[in-house]
Design an enzyme around this catalytic site. Sequence first.
Site, PDB file in Angstrom:
ATOM      1  CE1 TYR A 281      -3.823   2.407   0.810  1.00 19.39           C
ATOM      2  CE2 TYR A 281      -2.133   3.473   2.140  1.00 19.39           C
ATOM      3  CZ  TYR A 281      -3.369   3.505   1.530  1.00 19.39           C
ATOM      4  OH  TYR A 281      -4.144   4.630   1.618  1.00 19.39           O
ATOM      5  CG  ASP A 282       3.209   2.264   3.457  1.00 22.67           C
ATOM      6  OD1 ASP A 282       2.076   2.774   3.590  1.00 22.67           O
ATOM      7  OD2 ASP A 282       3.850   1.780   4.402  1.00 22.67           O
TER       8      ASP A 282
ATOM      9  CB  SER B  88      -0.747   9.788   7.941  1.00 21.42           C
ATOM     10  OG  SER B  88      -0.073   8.568   7.900  1.00 21.42           O
ATOM     11  CG  LEU B  89       3.720   9.418  11.865  1.00 21.12           C
ATOM     12  CD1 LEU B  89       4.392   8.407  12.795  1.00 21.12           C
ATOM     13  CD2 LEU B  89       4.149  10.817  12.218  1.00 21.12           C
TER      14      LEU B  89
ATOM     15  CD  GLU C 240       8.036   2.871  19.003  1.00 24.06           C
ATOM     16  OE1 GLU C 240       6.926   3.224  18.588  1.00 24.06           O
ATOM     17  OE2 GLU C 240       8.283   2.718  20.202  1.00 24.06           O
TER      18      GLU C 240
ATOM     19  CE  LYS D  70       3.874   1.347   9.386  1.00 21.85           C
ATOM     20  NZ  LYS D  70       2.681   0.649   9.852  1.00 21.85           N
TER      21      LYS D  70
ATOM     22  NE  ARG E 275      -4.493   8.506  10.814  1.00 23.67           N
ATOM     23  CZ  ARG E 275      -3.328   7.868  10.801  1.00 23.67           C
ATOM     24  NH1 ARG E 275      -2.264   8.450  11.297  1.00 23.67           N
ATOM     25  NH2 ARG E 275      -3.231   6.661  10.310  1.00 23.67           N
TER      26      ARG E 275
ATOM     27  CD  GLU F  33      -0.664   3.325  15.378  1.00 18.62           C
ATOM     28  OE1 GLU F  33      -0.997   2.590  14.426  1.00 18.62           O
ATOM     29  OE2 GLU F  33      -0.652   4.568  15.287  1.00 18.62           O
TER      30      GLU F  33
END
Length: 199
Positions: free
Chosen positions: A49-50, A95-96, A126, A128, A149, A184
């Site tokens: 997706y990314d 979003s990041l 850290e 994901k 969100r 999160e």
Amino acid sequence: MAGVCSVQGMVFVETPSVEKRINILREEINRHNYLYYVLDNPSVSDNEYDLLMRELRDLEASHPVFTTPYSPTQRVGGEPASHFPTIIHRQPMLSLANSFNYPEMVLWYERLCRSLEVKELSLVCELKIDGVAVSINYQDGLLAFAATRGNGQQGEEVTGNVRTIRSVPLTLNSRANILEVRGEVFFPKKAFNQLNVER
């Protein structure tokens, strides 16, 4: 998708125009968004997706004439589910961005140092964790409400759910008029397995 045609024994591969490729990506990403956010039934990995989203962002950035306010790059997440009350975020819940390799991480770090006007920064990293982005709001030190969100402007009110998370305090020592914490929410595999054993 590219098409194939032949002329007198020679094979040519037709590549779609930039505008056509952008439209194909938007349609595909919108379908994935619906499957993930509305049906809770994703059909591709986060990485796949990314990569689609990155390709679309890059094409729109290099061809701004094709950018529209209705592109999936112009919003975050999905529409709130109809069975939850809606909360309007005081500030957009964005979003990041992703980094896929070390050189991209270095470029991000250098941009950050320049924007903060410092030579170097200490970082804490850290792995994901894929969960649900949540905004937890306190008023006068008391947990007032929590929201997902959603689409970045408004999310689903999930206060009752968040109250069950033991690591989320219901009261704070601070009596700040308004305090918002964003993070999160996720369910670790160890706890998930333990829940299955108990049930």
